[in-house]
Design an enzyme around this catalytic site. Structure first.
Site, PDB file in Angstrom:
ATOM      1  N   SER A 142       0.835  -1.198   0.000  1.00  0.00           N
ATOM      2  CA  SER A 142       0.000   0.000   0.000  1.00  0.00           C
ATOM      3  C   SER A 142       0.875   1.256   0.000  1.00  0.00           C
ATOM      4  CB  SER A 142      -0.890  -0.017   1.249  1.00  0.00           C
ATOM      5  OG  SER A 142      -1.667   1.136   1.286  1.00  0.00           O
ATOM      6  N   GLY A 145       2.503   3.150  -5.141  1.00  0.00           N
ATOM      7  CA  GLY A 145       2.237   3.901  -6.373  1.00  0.00           C
ATOM      8  C   GLY A 145       1.565   3.082  -7.471  1.00  0.00           C
ATOM      9  N   ARG A 173     -13.027   6.564   0.088  1.00  0.00           N
ATOM     10  CA  ARG A 173     -12.269   7.787   0.401  1.00  0.00           C
ATOM     11  C   ARG A 173     -13.007   8.954  -0.241  1.00  0.00           C
ATOM     12  NH1 ARG A 173      -6.907   4.706  -1.417  1.00  0.00           N
ATOM     13  NH2 ARG A 173      -6.543   3.529   0.481  1.00  0.00           N
ATOM     14  N   ARG A 266      -0.134  10.855   1.283  1.00  0.00           N
ATOM     15  CA  ARG A 266      -1.417  10.685   0.590  1.00  0.00           C
ATOM     16  C   ARG A 266      -2.569  11.173   1.470  1.00  0.00           C
ATOM     17  NH1 ARG A 266      -2.981   4.824  -1.666  1.00  0.00           N
ATOM     18  NH2 ARG A 266      -3.486   4.468   0.529  1.00  0.00           N
ATOM     19  N   ARG A 277      -0.974  -0.898   7.637  1.00  0.00           N
ATOM     20  CA  ARG A 277      -0.533  -1.071   6.240  1.00  0.00           C
ATOM     21  C   ARG A 277       0.989  -1.238   6.162  1.00  0.00           C
ATOM     22  NH1 ARG A 277      -4.451   1.037   1.833  1.00  0.00           N
ATOM     23  NH2 ARG A 277      -6.418   0.606   2.839  1.00  0.00           N
ATOM     24  N   ASN A 300       9.550   1.522  -8.052  1.00  0.00           N
ATOM     25  CA  ASN A 300       8.964   2.841  -8.333  1.00  0.00           C
ATOM     26  C   ASN A 300       9.735   3.917  -7.570  1.00  0.00           C
ATOM     27  OD1 ASN A 300       7.361   4.968  -9.075  1.00  0.00           O
ATOM     28  ND2 ASN A 300       5.613   4.397  -7.785  1.00  0.00           N
TER      29      ASN A 300
HETATM   30  N1  LIG Z   1       7.340   7.505  -7.811  1.00  0.00           N
HETATM   31  C1  LIG Z   1       6.722   8.249  -6.916  1.00  0.00           C
HETATM   32  N2  LIG Z   1       7.401   9.191  -6.236  1.00  0.00           N
HETATM   33  C2  LIG Z   1       6.760   9.936  -5.291  1.00  0.00           C
HETATM   34  N3  LIG Z   1       5.459   9.796  -4.949  1.00  0.00           N
HETATM   35  C3  LIG Z   1       4.755   8.845  -5.583  1.00  0.00           C
HETATM   36  C4  LIG Z   1       5.346   8.026  -6.597  1.00  0.00           C
HETATM   37  N4  LIG Z   1       4.394   7.169  -7.031  1.00  0.00           N
HETATM   38  C5  LIG Z   1       3.278   7.453  -6.341  1.00  0.00           C
HETATM   39  N5  LIG Z   1       3.484   8.461  -5.483  1.00  0.00           N
HETATM   40  C6  LIG Z   1       2.534   9.016  -4.518  1.00  0.00           C
HETATM   41  O1  LIG Z   1       2.422   8.059  -3.452  1.00  0.00           O
HETATM   42  C7  LIG Z   1       1.105   8.026  -2.932  1.00  0.00           C
HETATM   43  C8  LIG Z   1       0.589   6.604  -2.988  1.00  0.00           C
HETATM   44  O2  LIG Z   1       0.382   6.228  -4.326  1.00  0.00           O
HETATM   45  P1  LIG Z   1      -0.809   5.309  -4.767  1.00  0.00           P
HETATM   46  O3  LIG Z   1      -2.082   5.771  -4.127  1.00  0.00           O
HETATM   47  O4  LIG Z   1      -0.772   5.235  -6.237  1.00  0.00           O
HETATM   48  O5  LIG Z   1      -0.358   3.943  -4.100  1.00  0.00           O
HETATM   49  P2  LIG Z   1      -1.010   2.494  -4.191  1.00  0.00           P
HETATM   50  O6  LIG Z   1       0.101   1.540  -4.337  1.00  0.00           O
HETATM   51  O7  LIG Z   1      -2.061   2.469  -5.233  1.00  0.00           O
HETATM   52  O8  LIG Z   1      -1.651   2.364  -2.749  1.00  0.00           O
HETATM   53  P3  LIG Z   1      -2.877   1.422  -2.242  1.00  0.00           P
HETATM   54  O9  LIG Z   1      -2.446   0.016  -2.400  1.00  0.00           O
HETATM   55  O10 LIG Z   1      -3.029   1.821  -0.816  1.00  0.00           O
HETATM   56  O11 LIG Z   1      -4.072   1.755  -3.059  1.00  0.00           O
HETATM   57  C9  LIG Z   1       0.287   8.991  -3.765  1.00  0.00           C
HETATM   58  O12 LIG Z   1       0.123  10.207  -3.059  1.00  0.00           O
HETATM   59  C10 LIG Z   1       1.120   9.193  -5.028  1.00  0.00           C
HETATM   60  O13 LIG Z   1       0.925  10.459  -5.592  1.00  0.00           O
HETATM   61  N1  LIG Z   2      -6.901  -9.461  -3.428  1.00  0.00           N
HETATM   62  C1  LIG Z   2      -7.355  -8.255  -3.791  1.00  0.00           C
HETATM   63  N2  LIG Z   2      -6.717  -7.143  -3.384  1.00  0.00           N
HETATM   64  C2  LIG Z   2      -7.197  -5.964  -3.788  1.00  0.00           C
HETATM   65  C3  LIG Z   2      -8.318  -5.849  -4.610  1.00  0.00           C
HETATM   66  N3  LIG Z   2      -8.560  -4.539  -4.846  1.00  0.00           N
HETATM   67  C4  LIG Z   2      -7.601  -3.866  -4.219  1.00  0.00           C
HETATM   68  N4  LIG Z   2      -6.772  -4.715  -3.577  1.00  0.00           N
HETATM   69  C5  LIG Z   2      -5.574  -4.393  -2.784  1.00  0.00           C
HETATM   70  O1  LIG Z   2      -5.963  -3.913  -1.530  1.00  0.00           O
HETATM   71  C6  LIG Z   2      -4.943  -3.068  -1.040  1.00  0.00           C
HETATM   72  C7  LIG Z   2      -5.540  -1.838  -0.423  1.00  0.00           C
HETATM   73  O2  LIG Z   2      -6.211  -1.068  -1.347  1.00  0.00           O
HETATM   74  P1  LIG Z   2      -6.811   0.361  -0.945  1.00  0.00           P
HETATM   75  O3  LIG Z   2      -7.563   0.829  -2.151  1.00  0.00           O
HETATM   76  O4  LIG Z   2      -7.674   0.156   0.255  1.00  0.00           O
HETATM   77  O5  LIG Z   2      -5.631   1.223  -0.621  1.00  0.00           O
HETATM   78  C8  LIG Z   2      -4.011  -2.771  -2.216  1.00  0.00           C
HETATM   79  O6  LIG Z   2      -2.835  -3.547  -2.033  1.00  0.00           O
HETATM   80  C9  LIG Z   2      -4.760  -3.289  -3.383  1.00  0.00           C
HETATM   81  O7  LIG Z   2      -3.883  -3.800  -4.387  1.00  0.00           O
HETATM   82  C10 LIG Z   2      -8.968  -7.049  -5.026  1.00  0.00           C
HETATM   83  O8  LIG Z   2      -9.966  -7.071  -5.751  1.00  0.00           O
HETATM   84  N5  LIG Z   2      -8.450  -8.220  -4.589  1.00  0.00           N
END
Ligand SMILES: Nc1ncnc2c1ncn2[C@@H]1O[C@H](COP(=O)(O)OP(=O)(O)OP(=O)(O)O)[C@@H](O)[C@H]1O
Ligand SMILES: Nc1nc2c(ncn2[C@@H]2O[C@H](COP(=O)(O)O)[C@@H](O)[C@H]2O)c(=O)[nH]1
Length: 389
Positions: A142, A145, A173, A266, A277, A300
């Site tokens: 989590s 990015g 959110r 974030r 997380r 990343n």
């Molecule tokens: N390469 C980077 N450098 C700096 N900040 C970054 C980079 N990539 C993403 N971010 C920032 O990091 C934060 C987390 O990114 P993001 O929400 O895409 O993560 P995620 O892996 O999708 O998290 P989750 O699994 O919780 O949904 C965001 O605020 C995003 O703008």
């Molecule tokens: N196994 C699955 N994991 C999922 C799915 N959709 C999202 N995710 C993962 O949950 C965490 C947290 O997500 P967040 O949106 O609450 O930040 C993140 O690692 C996602 O990749 C799913 O359908 N199945």
């Protein structure tokens, strides 16, 4: 050459006139595999396609657990058995891209599900004409990015990629939209839906349930797009064991400190949630790097550099923003017969002959059955087309 071992009403009454109750309704076919007869009922109603099974040894009818997305308004259809483990169903009077369906009855997926449900199980899988690009599974802790990278891909290549919208029991959110970012749902509902086989995969993540429904992936495939799944490592493992044949990418942070910084910046989680997380991230990073589950690991660090590497490994470049994949669509006749010739199915009536080529068939329930080829045989060219049927 083998004729389709499917029976229509008259044949059924003749075949089983030995005391079994076989009062078939309209638009029903009965297909025999081993000692079981699978009766498929189609109507105008998209929701009412039904399957029932007659065990010929005991004379008992069984209503199976039915998984997968059912064909809509199946009404007229013809069947043929493939490999003794699935029934190919061709919808009559339909468009070619909607006409091919499979009912799996004894594949590996079905055998696994039978153990889980402890009942008879069958599963629908829609046939996809042509080849589609492999879906992409993106995992990682989590805050690393994943969402940011996926959003960039979707924005730059909107006709090429489609996002698989997951279900979750966590609260939305502030900026998240229902049905766009997630299908937000209640735990009790999601648990019931998991039991009924609606999900390709699901997992408990950071205290909530998350899952990918079979439908979410199918919707993207139906739009002719390449499906992207953002799921955790447990989910990736389940998808790896499924028939989806995806590419698996694990995204890592440049350091744990940077991950924590991003998660805090974030600003979407409470301190307690952030701590949870981060604890889970340690385990995920171990699993992601060590299991051999992932085909590619992406660090990343700099966002733009990482995005370039992602595009490279998906073999995409800027000028590839092409229209969704489509194939030639034609009409299938109202009356048709099916004949199996090796790995080809000849679909014909008095005027028309169509060949469905199954030699490159792959995938299957709980997803689509892909790699099918279908073409109309030109009657004037028939002797020179290599199809002796
Ligand atoms: N390469 C980077 N450098 C700096 N900040 C970054 C980079 N990539 C993403 N971010 C920032 O990091 C934060 C987390 O990114 P993001 O929400 O895409 O993560 P995620 O892996 O999708 O998290 P989750 O699994 O919780 O949904 C965001 O605020 C995003 O703008
Ligand atoms: N196994 C699955 N994991 C999922 C799915 N959709 C999202 N995710 C993962 O949950 C965490 C947290 O997500 P967040 O949106 O609450 O930040 C993140 O690692 C996602 O990749 C799913 O359908 N199945």
């Amino acid at each position: 050459m083998g004729e389709a071992p499917a029976f229509f009403l008259d044949d059924m009454q003749r075949s089983f006139s030995n005391g079994f109750d076989l009062k078939l309704k309209g638009f029903e076919t009965a297909t025999v595999i081993g000692n079981k007869t699978y009766v498929i009922t189609g109507t105008d109603d998209p929701t009412s396609t039904e399957v029932r099974i007659l065990n010929k040894s005991t004379g008992e009818w069984v209503i199976p657990t039915v998984l997968g997305t059912k064909p809509k308004a199946l009404k007229g259809h013809s069947c043929v058995v493939l490999n003794e483990d699935r029934i190919l169903i061709i919808k009559t009077n339909s468009k070619s891209n909607e006409s091919v369906w499979f009912l799996e009855v004894d594949t590996q997926f079905i055998r696994d599900q039978k153990k889980k449900f402890d009942t008879e199980v069958v599963a629908w899988s829609k046939g996809v004409i042509g080849n589609t690009e492999r879906p992409v599974v993106i995992s990682g802790p989590s805050g690393v990015g994943k969402g940011t990278l996926i959003n960039k891909l979707m924005k730059d290549f909107p006709t090429m990629f489609g996002f698989s919208v997951s279900h979750t029991t966590r609260l939305p959110r502030e900026k998240e939209q229902i049905g766009v970012h997630y299908h937000f749902t209640k735990r009790s509902i999601m648990e019931e839906e998991i039991k009924s086989g609606r999900f390709l995969e699901f997992a408990a993540v950071h205290g909530n349930l998350y899952g990918t429904s079979i439908e979410s992936v199918d919707v993207v495939a139906d739009a002719g797009k390449r499906c992207i799944l953002d799921i955790d490592v447990q989910g990736a493992r389940s998808v790896r064991a499924s028939s989806l044949e995806a590419i698996f990418i694990f995204v890592c942070p440049p350091s744990f400190e940077e991950l924590e910084k991003r998660l805090r910046a974030r600003g979407t989680e409470t301190e307690e949630q952030i701590q949870k997380r981060l604890r889970n991230a340690k385990a995920e990073l171990e699993q992601g790097k060590s299991t051999g589950l992932f085909d590619h690991i992406l660090v990343n660090d700099d966002l733009e550099a990482c995005y370039e590497r992602l595009k490279n490994l998906l073999s995409i470049s800027e000028n590839m923003n092409i229209a969704p994949k489509t194939c030639e669509v034609f009409d299938l006749p109202v009356d048709l017969s099916l004949t199996k010739v090796n790995e080809k199915i000849v679909i014909k009536n008095a005027e028309q002959k169509i060949v469905l080529d199954l030699s490159l068939m792959k995938g299957g329930a709980p997803g689509r059955t892909r790699g099918l080829e279908m073409h109309v045989i030109d009657p004037f060219m028939e002797n020179g087309n290599g199809c002796n049927c």
